[in-house]
Design an enzyme around this catalytic site. Structure first.
Site, PDB file in Angstrom:
ATOM      1  N   CYS A 201       0.848  -1.193   0.000  1.00  0.00           N
ATOM      2  CA  CYS A 201       0.000   0.000   0.000  1.00  0.00           C
ATOM      3  C   CYS A 201       0.882   1.241   0.000  1.00  0.00           C
ATOM      4  O   CYS A 201       1.766   1.381   0.856  1.00  0.00           O
ATOM      5  CB  CYS A 201      -0.901  -0.020   1.231  1.00  0.00           C
ATOM      6  SG  CYS A 201      -1.901   1.469   1.413  1.00  0.00           S
TER       7      CYS A 201
ATOM      8  N   CYS B  78       0.223   3.191   3.526  1.00  0.00           N
ATOM      9  CA  CYS B  78       0.631   2.702   4.854  1.00  0.00           C
ATOM     10  C   CYS B  78       1.714   1.634   4.815  1.00  0.00           C
ATOM     11  O   CYS B  78       2.240   1.262   5.865  1.00  0.00           O
ATOM     12  CB  CYS B  78      -0.580   2.161   5.613  1.00  0.00           C
ATOM     13  SG  CYS B  78      -1.127   0.540   5.042  1.00  0.00           S
TER      14      CYS B  78
ATOM     15  N   CYS C 220      -7.542  -1.052   1.365  1.00  0.00           N
ATOM     16  CA  CYS C 220      -6.502  -1.519   2.284  1.00  0.00           C
ATOM     17  C   CYS C 220      -7.095  -1.608   3.683  1.00  0.00           C
ATOM     18  O   CYS C 220      -7.576  -0.614   4.218  1.00  0.00           O
ATOM     19  CB  CYS C 220      -5.303  -0.564   2.286  1.00  0.00           C
ATOM     20  SG  CYS C 220      -4.052  -0.991   3.528  1.00  0.00           S
TER      21      CYS C 220
ATOM     22  N   CYS D 236      -5.218   0.713   6.539  1.00  0.00           N
ATOM     23  CA  CYS D 236      -5.342   2.187   6.626  1.00  0.00           C
ATOM     24  C   CYS D 236      -6.637   2.717   6.030  1.00  0.00           C
ATOM     25  O   CYS D 236      -6.887   3.917   6.106  1.00  0.00           O
ATOM     26  CB  CYS D 236      -4.142   2.859   5.964  1.00  0.00           C
ATOM     27  SG  CYS D 236      -4.137   2.792   4.158  1.00  0.00           S
TER      28      CYS D 236
ATOM     29  N   CYS E 153      -8.092  -5.073  -9.955  1.00  0.00           N
ATOM     30  CA  CYS E 153      -7.650  -3.991 -10.829  1.00  0.00           C
ATOM     31  C   CYS E 153      -7.252  -2.819  -9.938  1.00  0.00           C
ATOM     32  O   CYS E 153      -8.110  -2.148  -9.365  1.00  0.00           O
ATOM     33  CB  CYS E 153      -8.809  -3.621 -11.763  1.00  0.00           C
ATOM     34  SG  CYS E 153      -8.382  -2.358 -12.967  1.00  0.00           S
TER      35      CYS E 153
HETATM   36 FE    FE Z   1      -2.844   1.002   3.484  1.00  0.00          FE
END
Ligand code: FE
Length: 130
Positions: free
Chosen positions: A45, A48, A94, A97, A118
């Site tokens: 990510c 984060c 995610c 976060c 995607c």
């Molecule tokens: Fe994240």
């Protein structure tokens, strides 16, 4: 991680990343740095740093966005109905976060999961395998 104020993300992320990750935007197809990346490694990510997708699951979808047939761990993402823009889609978030990553479609490779995560390139950081 605890919920961070939007000011934190505004300082940490580029304007394009902020638009995508925090405002559920979509980067233009074929514009990102990672859609055509074929190196071995881990996609994390960009907000984060949580591990999200392994290069083992990446495939060429032809869409212009990084595409994966599975997350590295189903626990690391949240899937959520998204009915915006008159479409019925599944949003990928995610879990660590709460940032928007992209969408999940069911037209992925039939020989594996049949799923296509995607994901916006700018929502990901790539760590090459050492
Ligand atoms: Fe994240």
């Amino acid at each position: 991680m605890k919920k961070m104020p939007e000011d934190y993300w505004k300082k940490k992320l580029t304007p394009e990343q902020y638009r995508v990750l925090r405002e559920k935007g979509t980067e233009p197809a074929f514009s990102g740095a990672l859609y055509d990346n074929h190196e071995d490694g881990m996609y994390k990510c960009a907000a984060c740093g949580a591990e999200l997708f392994s290069s083992d699951t990446k495939f060429d979808s032809g869409t212009g966005w990084p595409s994966f047939d599975n997350p590295v761990n189903k626990e690391n993402v949240i899937l959520q109905d998204d009915n915006s823009y008159g479409m019925r889609r599944t949003e990928v978030i995610c879990k660590n976060c709460g940032s928007h990553l992209g969408h999940l479609f069911n037209d992925g490779p039939k020989e594996t999961t049949g799923q296509r995560y995607c994901i916006n390139s700018c929502a990901l950081d790539f760590n090459p395998q050492k």
